[in-house]
Write a protein that holds these residues in place. Structure first.
Motif, PDB file in Angstrom:
ATOM      1  N   ILE A 167       0.762  -1.042   0.437  1.00  0.00           N
ATOM      2  CA  ILE A 167       0.053   0.169   0.019  1.00  0.00           C
ATOM      3  C   ILE A 167       1.165   1.344  -0.525  1.00  0.00           C
ATOM      4  CG2 ILE A 167      -0.392   0.117   2.131  1.00  0.00           C
ATOM      5  CD1 ILE A 167      -3.144   0.513   0.128  1.00  0.00           C
ATOM      6  N   VAL A 169       1.530   3.329   1.932  1.00  0.00           N
ATOM      7  CA  VAL A 169       0.995   4.606   2.313  1.00  0.00           C
ATOM      8  C   VAL A 169       2.130   6.384   2.023  1.00  0.00           C
ATOM      9  CG1 VAL A 169       0.024   6.467   4.490  1.00  0.00           C
ATOM     10  CG2 VAL A 169       0.006   3.792   4.073  1.00  0.00           C
ATOM     11  N   ASN A 170       3.342   6.687   2.367  1.00  0.00           N
ATOM     12  CA  ASN A 170       3.540   7.516   1.816  1.00  0.00           C
ATOM     13  C   ASN A 170       4.773   7.876   1.275  1.00  0.00           C
ATOM     14  OD1 ASN A 170       4.088   6.249   5.058  1.00  0.00           O
ATOM     15  ND2 ASN A 170       3.845   8.694   5.347  1.00  0.00           N
ATOM     16  N   ARG A 172       4.466   7.297  -2.131  1.00  0.00           N
ATOM     17  CA  ARG A 172       3.361   6.980  -3.439  1.00  0.00           C
ATOM     18  C   ARG A 172       3.228   8.790  -3.292  1.00  0.00           C
ATOM     19  NH1 ARG A 172      -1.320   3.494  -2.583  1.00  0.00           N
ATOM     20  NH2 ARG A 172      -2.605   4.379  -4.242  1.00  0.00           N
ATOM     21  N   SER A 173       3.143  10.057  -1.972  1.00  0.00           N
ATOM     22  CA  SER A 173       2.478  11.491  -2.234  1.00  0.00           C
ATOM     23  C   SER A 173       3.331  12.209  -2.872  1.00  0.00           C
ATOM     24  CB  SER A 173       2.633  11.302  -0.891  1.00  0.00           C
ATOM     25  OG  SER A 173       1.740  10.747   0.197  1.00  0.00           O
ATOM     26  N   GLU A 176       2.790  11.370  -6.157  1.00  0.00           N
ATOM     27  CA  GLU A 176       0.852  12.246  -6.970  1.00  0.00           C
ATOM     28  C   GLU A 176       0.951  13.245  -7.062  1.00  0.00           C
ATOM     29  OE1 GLU A 176      -0.779   9.049  -4.514  1.00  0.00           O
ATOM     30  OE2 GLU A 176      -1.257  10.760  -2.480  1.00  0.00           O
ATOM     31  N   ILE A 181       1.225  18.181 -10.628  1.00  0.00           N
ATOM     32  CA  ILE A 181       0.319  19.369 -10.605  1.00  0.00           C
ATOM     33  C   ILE A 181       2.144  20.256 -10.640  1.00  0.00           C
ATOM     34  CG2 ILE A 181      -0.519  21.131  -8.033  1.00  0.00           C
ATOM     35  CD1 ILE A 181      -2.026  18.393  -7.515  1.00  0.00           C
ATOM     36  N   ARG A 218      -4.003  12.074 -12.650  1.00  0.00           N
ATOM     37  CA  ARG A 218      -3.440  11.639 -11.788  1.00  0.00           C
ATOM     38  C   ARG A 218      -4.077  11.287 -10.499  1.00  0.00           C
ATOM     39  NH1 ARG A 218      -4.701  14.551  -6.159  1.00  0.00           N
ATOM     40  NH2 ARG A 218      -2.656  15.178  -4.783  1.00  0.00           N
ATOM     41  N   MET A 222      -3.559   7.278  -8.582  1.00  0.00           N
ATOM     42  CA  MET A 222      -3.976   6.738  -7.180  1.00  0.00           C
ATOM     43  C   MET A 222      -5.095   5.939  -7.169  1.00  0.00           C
ATOM     44  SD  MET A 222      -3.413  10.750  -5.794  1.00  0.00           S
ATOM     45  CE  MET A 222      -3.619  10.692  -4.107  1.00  0.00           C
TER      46      MET A 222
ATOM     47  N   GLU B 151     -11.157  10.676  -0.724  1.00  0.00           N
ATOM     48  CA  GLU B 151      -9.827  11.258  -1.235  1.00  0.00           C
ATOM     49  C   GLU B 151      -9.956  12.441  -1.428  1.00  0.00           C
ATOM     50  OE1 GLU B 151      -6.267  12.482  -2.058  1.00  0.00           O
ATOM     51  OE2 GLU B 151      -7.550  12.295  -3.611  1.00  0.00           O
ATOM     52  N   PRO B 156      -4.634  11.684   1.472  1.00  0.00           N
ATOM     53  CA  PRO B 156      -4.354  10.240   0.531  1.00  0.00           C
ATOM     54  C   PRO B 156      -3.629   9.678   1.530  1.00  0.00           C
ATOM     55  CG  PRO B 156      -3.251  12.528  -0.549  1.00  0.00           C
ATOM     56  CD  PRO B 156      -3.872  12.717   0.790  1.00  0.00           C
ATOM     57  N   GLU B 157      -3.038  10.059   2.500  1.00  0.00           N
ATOM     58  CA  GLU B 157      -2.388   8.213   3.381  1.00  0.00           C
ATOM     59  C   GLU B 157      -3.750   8.241   4.528  1.00  0.00           C
ATOM     60  OE1 GLU B 157      -1.131  11.776   2.754  1.00  0.00           O
ATOM     61  OE2 GLU B 157       0.666  11.262   2.034  1.00  0.00           O
ATOM     62  N   ARG B 160      -5.042   5.644   2.265  1.00  0.00           N
ATOM     63  CA  ARG B 160      -4.847   4.283   1.876  1.00  0.00           C
ATOM     64  C   ARG B 160      -4.594   3.158   2.768  1.00  0.00           C
ATOM     65  NH1 ARG B 160      -2.141   7.996  -1.757  1.00  0.00           N
ATOM     66  NH2 ARG B 160      -0.446   8.555  -0.940  1.00  0.00           N
ATOM     67  N   LEU B 161      -4.708   3.964   4.055  1.00  0.00           N
ATOM     68  CA  LEU B 161      -4.160   2.696   5.328  1.00  0.00           C
ATOM     69  C   LEU B 161      -5.655   2.864   5.382  1.00  0.00           C
ATOM     70  CD1 LEU B 161      -2.323   5.009   7.909  1.00  0.00           C
ATOM     71  CD2 LEU B 161      -2.202   3.122   6.864  1.00  0.00           C
ATOM     72  N   GLN B 163      -8.287   1.853   3.032  1.00  0.00           N
ATOM     73  CA  GLN B 163      -8.086   0.730   1.910  1.00  0.00           C
ATOM     74  C   GLN B 163      -6.815  -0.449   2.675  1.00  0.00           C
ATOM     75  OE1 GLN B 163      -6.208   2.056  -1.853  1.00  0.00           O
ATOM     76  NE2 GLN B 163      -7.522   1.036  -3.031  1.00  0.00           N
ATOM     77  N   ALA B 164      -5.964   0.213   2.741  1.00  0.00           N
ATOM     78  CA  ALA B 164      -5.206  -1.334   3.378  1.00  0.00           C
ATOM     79  C   ALA B 164      -6.436  -2.406   4.268  1.00  0.00           C
ATOM     80  CB  ALA B 164      -4.171  -1.261   3.885  1.00  0.00           C
TER      81      ALA B 164
END
Lengths: 412, 412
Positions: A167, A169-170, A172-173, A176, A181, A218, A222, B151, B156-157, B160-161, B163-164
């Motif tokens: 997953i 989490v971080n 990917r930030s 994205e 952007i 985006r 995501m 989101e 986003p973080e 994702r958490l 989602q997991a």
């Protein structure tokens, strides 16, 4: 957490691994970004440890982006993820995956093979070198890597477990925002000497339809979990020689869309194409040949992807999908239009954010450089807005050639 | 794992909770499917425990689908997931969410409020009852539930958490087959007395374009993680009276597409519309009024969704999205076309799989029943194949009315 340094790394390796049977071991810190040494790296501390017997790379993740200091937090767990995804890809496409030797979860250290017998691709392209085997290798890498981590092959339950495990989490930030952007990763430099790029950049990001389409791409990046993607596949993460490639830096990996890695990679071929179009210090005929090589590489990466994807499908697609007429075709149709969208977003946002971009930064003449950037921005905008109308890879190549022609005419 | 039974449940509750301060407690086993008692339930053991003071529902997940016996394995962790998603939705839309009192992770038991002051909606619709407040309530439920777990609102973080955490590996496997693939959940009954439905069913599933479009919708369902969806929102999972609704059975929850829950729910309104069109034992004028009520409910659920979604957006969308012109509109355009696709798939596959479907099964006259099923199949096929051309909810309603008109003409 133990921090590895040139002083303790030899002891650490000898104590924890059987990689070396004789001393002394030599240590080299290769974590700094240094264009002359042809290395890029922002987020890890990396050492080469070697003797006459072998050479390995030791990578330790720190909980922040190195170049931004301790204020930019990142999970050091990314090294564990990278190790796991390398192991997984090592099973699928061992020929393109660096070997991994050791993982230390507690200290976020892992040890992999030293790839210094290969070169970083970006700088080889900057030097106008040809790699005739590359497109086929990359098409195979992308197709197999996508297919065998997708639910076309895996059971849905396994696929979901992979999604949850990766997953990520971080990490990917970063992507994205950066790829979609303008100015997401640091303020726009309004004091840049490159006023032409700054003006174009302001103009581009004043267009509602450009901003909207970037956000639509985006969204796909995501939200759509199709296969385990690399997530940062640019030409600096490809080690290459005339015979082989190895793909590195997989810490951005997560369950994303089929199309992202190819799209993000092709951005670098559009940028090299734009750059070589205007490298006036190089013989016109030679650079035009190289531009054609770059375009044919774009085409061949795609056609090889389709070839290998079809091959994987024939061999290994689940029965659930094998007999659904038109399903594979609908995946591939969608794929091309998204690849184009991701290519455009990646190039466009890197350029209009006025951050460094080695493909252009090596151009010494400022007019050449700004023309090259302008050409890429023209291509990126057009293909972003027209990505659903471009139905074949030949149409894409044709479109790029036509935009360049018009761009040259308007300039003269 | 301890198994709760009528014999040990009272002791269990008194020992583990403070819900009751006086005895005796009475126990009722309500886990069996029994249309007369207006309850449906296939996967859990459910008890009502009560005294003069209060009444609660105790739900224990067993590691298999109850009605299929121990050979059909399912994770009992689903009760933990359901409890967590109820807690989460209790924060977002408390007015539509049953209260939860207790969770026992070890034994997969949870205790929630007894909703027996409300009725199961499906059977109230079968009885031709009107619920004028329902569409507004449901529009609000869906919009807020979607928006605040998406989101668009969450970082986003965090998204994702979530989602997991709600990856829900196993439970999703049921819906992703049942709603999209004919006969995915048990063999087709070729000995059915309903030969007409069997023939239509064979014909429908011989059409490549129908199978392809079902798989495309299935792909969206499986791969697009936009918000925490209910995942099984049909009219038997809605408890209702003239004033309020409560949504139950959230164990299928996962990060899915915005459009699925509404699409799956509207399938039941198309089915009731088709059923009432042919319930010849009911006065023609009355059932025609009811058909119009059902259509207006479809329309009002959608328009209320849009109203509340806009309201959430105005109030709480992140700045990242607030200023992107056209972004909200593109989400809503996409939403309608997908809702239509999911509605069609859900109805179509339940019908052509020849499994039970209470909305039709209550029709006693076999000709009426098979006409009703035929009408729904005609609607489902058409809107599935034309979902991208239907641009407004009024066009959808108009389309349904026209298909019925043609269906009646061809029949006479």
């Amino acid at each position: 957490m133990m921090i590895i340094t040139p002083d303790n790394i030899v002891e650490y390796i000898l104590k924890n691994t059987d990689l070396f049977s004789s001393e002394p071991l030599l240590v080299e810190d290769i974590s700094d970004y240094n264009p002359e040494e042809e290395l890029e790296g922002f987020v890890n501390y990396i050492y080469r440890v070697y003797n006459q017997e072998r050479s390995v790379i030791v990578k330790q993740a720190r909980p922040y982006l190195k170049c931004f200091g301790e204020s930019y937090a990142l999970t050091p767990l990314r090294n564990l993820l990278e190790h796991e995804t390398l192991r997984l890809r090592g099973e699928i496409i061992p020929q393109f995956t660096p070997k991994t030797f050791y993982i230390d979860k507690e200290n976020n250290i892992f040890i992999m093979e030293d790839l210094s017998y290969l070169k970083v691709m970006r700088f080889q392209l900057n030097k106008m070198l040809y790699f005739p085997k590359f497109a086929k290798q990359m098409g195979e890498y992308l197709a197999k890597s996508n297919f065998y981590t997708s639910e076309l092959y895996l059971e849905p339950e396994t696929h979901r477990l992979l999604q949850a495990s990766f997953i990520n989490v971080n990490m990917r930030s970063i992507m994205e925002n950066v790829a979609f952007i303008r100015g997401a990763f640091g303020d726009i430099d309004y004091n840049t000497p490159n006023k032409k790029l700054l003006n174009v950049s302001e103009l581009v990001w004043s267009k509602d339809e450009i901003i909207l389409e970037c956000h639509k791409m985006r969204d796909i990046f995501m939200k759509r979990g199709e296969c385990l993607i690399h997530g940062d596949l640019h030409t600096s993460n490809i080690f290459i020689n005339s015979d082989q490639i190895k793909i590195i830096d997989m810490e951005y990996t997560f369950m994303g869309p089929y199309s992202f890695d190819m799209g993000y990679l092709l951005a670098n071929f559009i940028s090299q194409f734009s750059a070589f179009t205007f490298k006036s210090n190089i013989d016109q005929e030679k650079r035009e040949s190289y531009c054609l090589y770059l375009l044919s590489t774009i085409k061949e990466i795609y056609t090889n992807y389709v070839y290998y994807f079809n091959q994987c499908w024939e061999k290994d697609v689940k029965d659930t999908y094998r007999h659904v007429k038109g399903y594979k075709e609908s995946i591939l149709d969608n794929f091309l239009s998204e690849v184009i969208g991701f290519t455009a977003c990646a190039n466009l946002n890197r350029l209009i954010s006025l951050t460094g971009y080695p493909d252009y930064d090596v151009i010494e003449d400022e007019t050449d450089k700004s023309n090259a950037q302008g050409l890429s921005i023209a291509i990126d905008q057009f293909i972003l807005l027209n990505r659903n109308k471009i139905k074949t890879i030949d149409e894409l190549i044709q479109t790029i050639v036509e935009i360049r022609k018009k761009f040259m005419e308007n300039r003269s």
